[in-house]
Design an enzyme around this catalytic site. Sequence first.
Site, short mmCIF file in Angstrom:
data_model
loop_
_atom_site.label_atom_id
_atom_site.label_comp_id
_atom_site.label_asym_id
_atom_site.label_seq_id
_atom_site.Cartn_x
_atom_site.Cartn_y
_atom_site.Cartn_z
N LYS A 45 0.79 -1.24 0.00
CA LYS A 45 0.00 0.00 0.00
C LYS A 45 0.82 1.29 0.00
O LYS A 45 0.33 2.35 0.36
CB LYS A 45 -1.02 0.04 1.16
CG LYS A 45 -1.85 -1.18 1.33
CD LYS A 45 -2.38 -1.74 0.03
CE LYS A 45 -3.46 -0.88 -0.58
NZ LYS A 45 -3.84 -1.45 -1.93
N ALA A 46 2.07 1.18 -0.41
CA ALA A 46 2.93 2.37 -0.42
C ALA A 46 3.01 3.03 -1.79
O ALA A 46 3.71 4.03 -1.94
CB ALA A 46 4.32 1.99 0.07
N HIS A 107 6.77 -7.33 -2.24
CA HIS A 107 6.62 -6.69 -0.93
C HIS A 107 7.57 -7.32 0.09
O HIS A 107 7.43 -7.08 1.28
CB HIS A 107 5.18 -6.87 -0.42
CG HIS A 107 4.14 -6.17 -1.24
ND1 HIS A 107 4.29 -4.87 -1.68
CD2 HIS A 107 2.92 -6.57 -1.68
CE1 HIS A 107 3.22 -4.53 -2.36
NE2 HIS A 107 2.37 -5.53 -2.38
N ARG A 129 5.98 4.87 2.16
CA ARG A 129 4.88 5.81 2.42
C ARG A 129 4.77 6.00 3.92
O ARG A 129 5.01 5.05 4.69
CB ARG A 129 3.59 5.19 1.88
CG ARG A 129 2.38 6.08 2.00
CD ARG A 129 1.15 5.40 1.40
NE ARG A 129 0.07 6.35 1.23
CZ ARG A 129 -1.14 6.04 0.78
NH1 ARG A 129 -1.41 4.79 0.43
NH2 ARG A 129 -2.07 6.96 0.65
N SER A 137 -4.50 2.80 4.54
CA SER A 137 -4.70 2.20 3.23
C SER A 137 -4.72 0.66 3.34
O SER A 137 -5.56 -0.01 2.71
CB SER A 137 -3.58 2.66 2.29
OG SER A 137 -3.77 2.12 1.00
N TYR A 193 6.17 8.04 -1.47
CA TYR A 193 4.82 8.29 -1.99
C TYR A 193 4.48 9.79 -1.90
O TYR A 193 3.92 10.36 -2.84
CB TYR A 193 3.82 7.45 -1.18
CG TYR A 193 2.37 7.61 -1.58
CD1 TYR A 193 1.81 6.76 -2.53
CD2 TYR A 193 1.56 8.58 -0.99
CE1 TYR A 193 0.47 6.90 -2.89
CE2 TYR A 193 0.23 8.72 -1.34
CZ TYR A 193 -0.32 7.88 -2.29
OH TYR A 193 -1.64 8.01 -2.64
N VAL A 227 -0.84 8.61 -15.45
CA VAL A 227 -0.71 8.01 -14.12
C VAL A 227 -1.34 8.86 -13.01
O VAL A 227 -1.06 8.64 -11.84
CB VAL A 227 0.78 7.67 -13.77
CG1 VAL A 227 1.38 6.78 -14.84
CG2 VAL A 227 1.61 8.92 -13.56
N PHE A 229 -4.21 9.89 -10.40
CA PHE A 229 -5.12 9.04 -9.64
C PHE A 229 -6.40 8.79 -10.44
O PHE A 229 -6.85 7.65 -10.58
CB PHE A 229 -5.43 9.69 -8.28
CG PHE A 229 -6.36 8.88 -7.43
CD1 PHE A 229 -5.88 7.82 -6.67
CD2 PHE A 229 -7.72 9.16 -7.40
CE1 PHE A 229 -6.74 7.04 -5.90
CE2 PHE A 229 -8.58 8.40 -6.63
CZ PHE A 229 -8.10 7.34 -5.88
N ASP A 230 -6.98 9.85 -10.99
CA ASP A 230 -8.26 9.70 -11.69
C ASP A 230 -8.13 8.81 -12.91
O ASP A 230 -8.99 7.97 -13.17
CB ASP A 230 -8.83 11.07 -12.07
CG ASP A 230 -9.30 11.83 -10.84
OD1 ASP A 230 -9.52 11.17 -9.80
OD2 ASP A 230 -9.40 13.07 -10.89
N LYS A 256 -8.36 6.63 -2.25
CA LYS A 256 -8.31 8.09 -2.10
C LYS A 256 -7.10 8.71 -2.75
O LYS A 256 -7.16 9.79 -3.32
CB LYS A 256 -8.31 8.46 -0.61
CG LYS A 256 -9.66 8.36 0.04
CD LYS A 256 -9.81 9.40 1.13
CE LYS A 256 -11.23 9.37 1.66
NZ LYS A 256 -11.32 9.94 3.00
P1 A3P Z 1 -5.16 4.75 -0.69
O1 A3P Z 1 -5.76 3.48 -0.16
O2 A3P Z 1 -4.65 5.64 0.40
O3 A3P Z 1 -6.05 5.47 -1.64
P2 A3P Z 1 -0.31 -0.21 -3.67
O4 A3P Z 1 -0.32 -0.03 -5.13
O5 A3P Z 1 1.05 -0.32 -3.07
O6 A3P Z 1 -1.25 -1.29 -3.25
O7 A3P Z 1 -0.87 1.15 -3.03
C1 A3P Z 1 -2.21 1.52 -3.17
C2 A3P Z 1 -2.36 2.93 -2.67
O8 A3P Z 1 -1.76 3.82 -3.63
C3 A3P Z 1 -3.82 3.34 -2.55
O9 A3P Z 1 -3.85 4.34 -1.52
C4 A3P Z 1 -4.06 3.93 -3.93
O10 A3P Z 1 -5.17 4.78 -4.01
C5 A3P Z 1 -2.75 4.71 -4.11
N1 A3P Z 1 -2.50 5.05 -5.52
C6 A3P Z 1 -2.43 4.21 -6.58
N2 A3P Z 1 -2.24 4.91 -7.71
C7 A3P Z 1 -2.19 6.22 -7.35
C8 A3P Z 1 -2.03 7.44 -8.07
N3 A3P Z 1 -1.91 7.46 -9.40
N4 A3P Z 1 -2.03 8.61 -7.38
C9 A3P Z 1 -2.16 8.60 -6.04
N5 A3P Z 1 -2.32 7.48 -5.30
C10 A3P Z 1 -2.34 6.30 -5.95
#
Ligand code: A3P
Length: 293
Positions: A45-46, A107, A129, A137, A193, A227, A229-230, A256
């Site tokens: 989740k980082a 991981h 992160r 997360s 992150y 890349v 988020f949206d 998020k």
């Molecule tokens: P959140 O749960 O805080 O939204 P991983 O890929 O290591 O599993 O990490 C997932 C986390 O990275 C999630 O965090 C996810 O939303 C965030 N993430 C993935 N792509 C992203 C992007 N393009 N911009 C910002 N955050 C992103």
Amino acid sequence: MEVPHRPEMFDFHGVCMVHQFTDNWDNLQNFKARPDDILIATYPKAGTTWVSYILDLLYFGHMGPDRQTSIPLNDRVPFLEICKPCLPTGTEQAEKLPTTPRLIKTHLPVQFVPQSFWQQRCRIIYVARNAKDNVVSYFHFARMNSALPEPGDWSSYLQGFMAGKRAFGSWYDHVNNWWEKKETYSNLYYMFYEDLIEDCGREIDRLCSFLGLSPSVEEKERVRASVTFDSMKQNKMTNNSAVKTMNHKVSPFMRKGKVGDWKNHFTVAQNEKFDEDYKQKMKNPDLKFRFEI
Ligand code: A3P
């Protein structure tokens, strides 16, 4: 509806693990890395998916739209230690990758990384992160992903995280031990992150200079725009919508994507206790995290 069976955690050479990451252990440890392999390493989740996608686009973005629209990112960047019933293992997937360099994610805590990665002097990118957003997360991810142990409620989840009782072990050990590895292994690039959130374009530039890539301004801009988020949330190849163990109605994988969401989860008392414990575990003054930007 059938209630999915959740795995148990157990101690594995001093690290809390679940069986789907240890079942392929001998093949994993004997994995033959190649000198041009690139390993993306993180505590879960980082920002693994984010950096995997950035690298995939930097290396293979020119291969045309088919690859981008038909091959899930998880298949382009295999998860080294994964071993699920009836599916190819991560090591098999990596062995079958048709493209070079192979991008591989893991991981694993640093001491579990197969020896060949070090022997071949592979380039490794570690993404870290801040602990508070990381645990939030991970909590939501454990709620939506039946491949992970039952998370319980937030308060007990947080306690377990502080005690290192989460899959892949202690966050504190993970980030610290990878940080220390940097001292003796120069092909390791350690990134954050929070920096990606602050200025993704700048971080792409830094990644390119570590990797020896020099994309044009237009190419870089294309990567940056893909890349966000949206766009990754909308993109079926990057949002994990096809993964069977994940229930996005419980919590979407692309949840998020913010720095500071921990403030919506930690109580004042939890935060004080966390900070006290953090000080004891994070003694290296050089390794600094930002909890807000
Ligand atoms: P959140 O749960 O805080 O939204 P991983 O890929 O290591 O599993 O990490 C997932 C986390 O990275 C999630 O965090 C996810 O939303 C965030 N993430 C993935 N792509 C992203 C992007 N393009 N911009 C910002 N955050 C992103």
